[in-house]
Scaffold this active site. Structure first.
Site, PDB file in Angstrom:
ATOM      1  N   HIS A 172       0.821  -1.210   0.000  1.00 31.42           N
ATOM      2  CA  HIS A 172       0.000   0.000   0.000  1.00 31.42           C
ATOM      3  C   HIS A 172       0.858   1.265   0.000  1.00 31.42           C
ATOM      4  O   HIS A 172       1.003   1.933   1.019  1.00 31.42           O
ATOM      5  CB  HIS A 172      -0.937  -0.009   1.212  1.00 31.42           C
TER       6      HIS A 172
ATOM      7  N   HIS B  87     -10.236  -5.082   4.280  1.00 29.42           N
ATOM      8  CA  HIS B  87      -8.787  -4.980   4.075  1.00 29.42           C
ATOM      9  C   HIS B  87      -8.361  -6.230   3.292  1.00 29.42           C
ATOM     10  O   HIS B  87      -8.826  -7.329   3.585  1.00 29.42           O
ATOM     11  CB  HIS B  87      -8.052  -4.905   5.422  1.00 29.42           C
TER      12      HIS B  87
ATOM     13  N   GLU C 165      -5.909  -8.151   3.387  1.00 26.83           N
ATOM     14  CA  GLU C 165      -5.407  -9.280   4.188  1.00 26.83           C
ATOM     15  C   GLU C 165      -6.569 -10.077   4.791  1.00 26.83           C
ATOM     16  O   GLU C 165      -6.542 -11.308   4.835  1.00 26.83           O
ATOM     17  CB  GLU C 165      -4.474  -8.784   5.299  1.00 26.83           C
TER      18      GLU C 165
ATOM     19  N   SER D 191      -3.073  -0.263   6.726  1.00 27.10           N
ATOM     20  CA  SER D 191      -3.550  -0.474   8.106  1.00 27.10           C
ATOM     21  C   SER D 191      -2.456  -0.121   9.116  1.00 27.10           C
ATOM     22  O   SER D 191      -2.695   0.613  10.073  1.00 27.10           O
ATOM     23  CB  SER D 191      -3.984  -1.928   8.275  1.00 27.10           C
TER      24      SER D 191
END
Ligand code: SF4
Length: 316
Positions: free
Chosen positions: A46, A129, A131, A229
């Site tokens: 990101h 998210h 993940e 995050s």
């Protein structure tokens, strides 16, 4: 002209972690080995600066596999992917490289192990998210229940509390997660899980480093991305640890350095997907307006390294 003084406290460790470093290297080495274009499903990490740098060298970022031509190599991002993605790549006979961080893969295996033992899994993390999407996608729909807040941990109902386990996203706030785990352990004493959580070493160390400087800073800058995050958690951790003003920026150009009037001690850190060059850019910009002194506060040294996939290290 005499410049006003500004003391910069650099948190360490900061910036690139071993998982991000590996993911970027996978794309770079794939470009060197196979030649451009190399397709990458989702942002490899990101950070726009990193993504744009790879794009200039011939990487093409796509949302889904159906945008990848049959003969082209494709890399999966560091955040991990649902099982359906490599399955689809294999069905199409695509040449794919998985840049999922080994610490995320470890959580995938944990979830699978709990599922095989007949447990329902509570995953502590943030909806949508990548993940979390990847971890939930390791198991059939309904096998994993997402818990985002302490309130949700207080309210969640499960069919069989004696067959229950939890795992966590790797990039959460360590303190907030500890609170949620405490609630789950109180409500479900037989819940299984890691000793504490699955938050990775890099997230933990960057949060510790921010805590170590937060009280001394009038303001603190986190270099990172709003969809990262671990970067967003660094802003929260700095505020919670006593820094009156903490904010996230992507690049030095976003900072109103003139607006830092009254700030004599400025903290700087960077999320796990932000390269050090972005920190250097901020320091260089600050030097144009202030007489800067630098102090680095090192809470620990990191030595973690992850191997590259065999497809990239075997002789061509
Ligand atoms: S932040 Fe942690 S889990 Fe994510 S890529 Fe880095 S080391 Fe891996």
């Amino acid at each position: 002209m005499t410049l006003p003084p500004l003391h910069i406290l650099l948190a360490a460790p900061r910036g690139f972690c071993a998982g991000v470093d590996r993911a970027v290297q996978i794309v770079e080495q794939a470009l060197a080995r196979y030649g451009p274009p190399v397709y990458v499903r989702h942002e490899i990490v990101h950070n726009r600066f990193v993504v744009e740098g790879l794009e200039k060298r011939g990487a093409i970022f796509v949302d889904e596999l159906d945008e990848v031509p049959d003969a082209a190599p494709v890399v999966f991002s560091a955040h991990g992917v649902p099982k359906s993605v490599p399955a689809e790549a294999a069905r199409r006979n695509l040449h794919y490289l998985d840049a999922t961080c080994p610490l995320v893969s470890k959580v995938h295996r944990e979830a699978e192990r709990h599922f095989a033992a007949g447990h329902t899994i509570l995953l502590i993390g943030h909806a949508d998210h990548p993940e979390v999407v990847g971890t939930m996608g390791q198991l059939p729909a309904g096998a994993v229940i997402l818990i985002q807040t302490r309130k949700e941990a207080e309210a969640v109902e499960v069919e069989d509390p004696t067959h229950l386990a939890y795992t966590t996203q790797t990039t959460l706030s360590a303190d907030d997660t500890a609170e949620i785990v405490t609630v789950l352990r109180r409500r479900f004493p037989r819940i299984e899980g890691p000793k504490k959580d699955d938050i990775c070493y890099a997230t933990t160390n960057r949060q510790k480093a921010v805590k170590a400087i937060a009280e001394r800073c009038d303001a603190l800058i986190v270099l990172g991305a709003p969809n990262s995050s671990n970067s967003m958690r660094l802003v929260e951790v700095a505020r919670a640890a006593g820094c009156p003003e903490a904010f996230l920026v992507r690049r030095a150009g976003e900072i109103d350095l003139g607006g830092l009037a009254g700030v004599t001690q400025l903290g700087i850190t960077a999320g796990a997907s932000a390269p050090e060059v972005l920190v250097e850019e901020v320091i260089a910009a600050a030097r144009m307006r202030y007489a800067v002194t630098l102090e680095e506060i090192v809470v620990t040294r990191e030595t973690v390294e992850f191997k590259l996939p065999k497809a990239l290290t075997a002789p061509a």
